[in-house]
Enzyme design. Structure first.
Site, PDB file in Angstrom:
ATOM      1  N   VAL A  62      65.231 -12.196  33.730  1.00 59.23           N
ATOM      2  CA  VAL A  62      64.515 -12.979  32.724  1.00 59.23           C
ATOM      3  C   VAL A  62      64.138 -14.355  33.255  1.00 59.23           C
ATOM      4  O   VAL A  62      63.047 -14.866  32.992  1.00 59.23           O
ATOM      5  CB  VAL A  62      65.357 -13.099  31.442  1.00 59.23           C
ATOM      6  CG1 VAL A  62      64.661 -14.002  30.418  1.00 59.23           C
ATOM      7  CG2 VAL A  62      65.590 -11.728  30.832  1.00 59.23           C
ATOM      8  N   GLU A  63      65.025 -14.976  34.010  1.00 53.53           N
ATOM      9  CA  GLU A  63      64.765 -16.333  34.485  1.00 53.53           C
ATOM     10  C   GLU A  63      63.625 -16.405  35.490  1.00 53.53           C
ATOM     11  O   GLU A  63      62.772 -17.282  35.394  1.00 53.53           O
ATOM     12  CB  GLU A  63      66.034 -16.911  35.129  1.00 53.53           C
ATOM     13  CG  GLU A  63      67.116 -17.329  34.152  1.00 53.53           C
ATOM     14  CD  GLU A  63      66.799 -18.634  33.425  1.00 53.53           C
ATOM     15  OE1 GLU A  63      65.756 -19.247  33.710  1.00 53.53           O
ATOM     16  OE2 GLU A  63      67.596 -19.017  32.561  1.00 53.53           O
ATOM     17  N   SER A  64      63.620 -15.504  36.475  1.00 51.34           N
ATOM     18  CA  SER A  64      62.676 -15.661  37.584  1.00 51.34           C
ATOM     19  C   SER A  64      61.985 -14.378  38.001  1.00 51.34           C
ATOM     20  O   SER A  64      61.124 -14.415  38.875  1.00 51.34           O
ATOM     21  CB  SER A  64      63.405 -16.228  38.806  1.00 51.34           C
ATOM     22  OG  SER A  64      64.367 -15.302  39.280  1.00 51.34           O
TER      23      SER A  64
END
Length: 284
Positions: free
Chosen positions: A140-142
């Site tokens: 989700v972050e990157s």
């Protein structure tokens, strides 16, 4: 933690540009698998949140808990949050096997994921943070892009702000700036895992608050009385990470899930207790 996948634009690294021009059939297969996900995931165990996704021109997969624009396709359909019940269940052994095979296949076709898998395993062993949770957070972050940089300045796979990274053992050196350090998976992943481990001790048995704090900061969670802050980005972030994490958990063999549950119980647990504020809440 600044989350570059929710309504913001990343600044692609030079490496990302090269990879975009050299996209392989494997990456295209991953995109096709993602976009076809709505069909096969209808037969997988139900998750607690809807999850939407799209693959951009750099081959990076973007996840969200709602369709942020027309590019997003439904990845899987969720049901409800219930802190008293196991997050995911498989009605039959065959369904569990199908879910495990397909979810793992989605990640396994990603060369970005495969390149950092040893760092994930080592960080999980050293910090006690579950491998599947680290995997979900990075997704989700990157989208597993080590060169990702958010407009707010969060860097790398786990989108760490330099000040946060410094709190958890990262420092610039004579040869590398802080940004260069955080672009290195061998530095970024352990630092992010240490931060998650710290948050798990701060908010025991509340994975929802751990994730909210990772996105918005522990101060924001404390400010709202140890509840998920009523920020749309944070609420979406918690749902998206939780959705992927629970799918990965459901895909584990029953013996593995039992072992993980026992380990979590010994460390304060990670049972999800979702109390999402209304989107209509007025912020101060």
């Amino acid at each position: 933690m600044s989350n570059f996948l929710f309504g913001t634009q990343q600044q692609p690294s030079q490496k990302s540009g090269r990879l975009a021009r050299l996209r392989t059939g494997v990456r295209l297969a991953g995109a096709q698998l993602l976009l076809a996900g709505a069909g096969w995931l209808a037969f997988a165990p139900a998750a607690h949140a809807d999850l939407w996704a799209y693959v951009d021109e750099f081959g990076i997969t973007h996840f969200a808990a709602e369709a942020l624009d027309e590019r997003y396709k439904l990845f899987f359909k969720g049901e409800r949050y219930d802190s008293t019940q196991p997050g995911l269940r498989s009605d039959t052994a065959a369904q569990g096997l199908t879910a495990r095979t397909r979810m793992q296949s989605f990640f396994e076709v990603s060369p970005r994921y495969k390149s950092v898998r040893p760092h994930l395993q080592k960080a999980a062993e050293r910090t006690g943070v579950e491998y599947e949770l680290l995997k979900a957070v990075i997704a989700v972050e990157s989208g597993f892009d080590p060169g990702a940089i958010s407009p707010k300045g969060a860097v790398g796979l786990m989108q760490l702000m330099p000040a946060t990274a410094e709190r958890f053992g990262v420092a610039a050196s004579k040869s590398r700036s802080m940004q260069e350090q955080l672009a290195d998976p061998a530095v970024n992943i352990p630092a992010g895992a240490r931060y998650l481990s710290y948050l798990m001790k701060l908010f025991p048995e509340r994975l929802d608050l751990v994730l909210a704090a990772y996105n918005a900061g522990e101060g924001a969670v404390q400010k709202f009385g140890k509840a998920i802050p009523p920020y749309k980005e944070t609420m979406n972030y918690v749902k998206a990470v939780t959705g992927i994490y629970e799918q990965l958990q459901a895909g584990k063999p029953l013996s593995g899930r039992a072992s993980a549950a026992a380990a979590s119980a010994g460390k304060g647990g990670s049972r999800i207790r979702m109390t999402l504020p209304s989107p209509d809440v007025q912020l101060p």
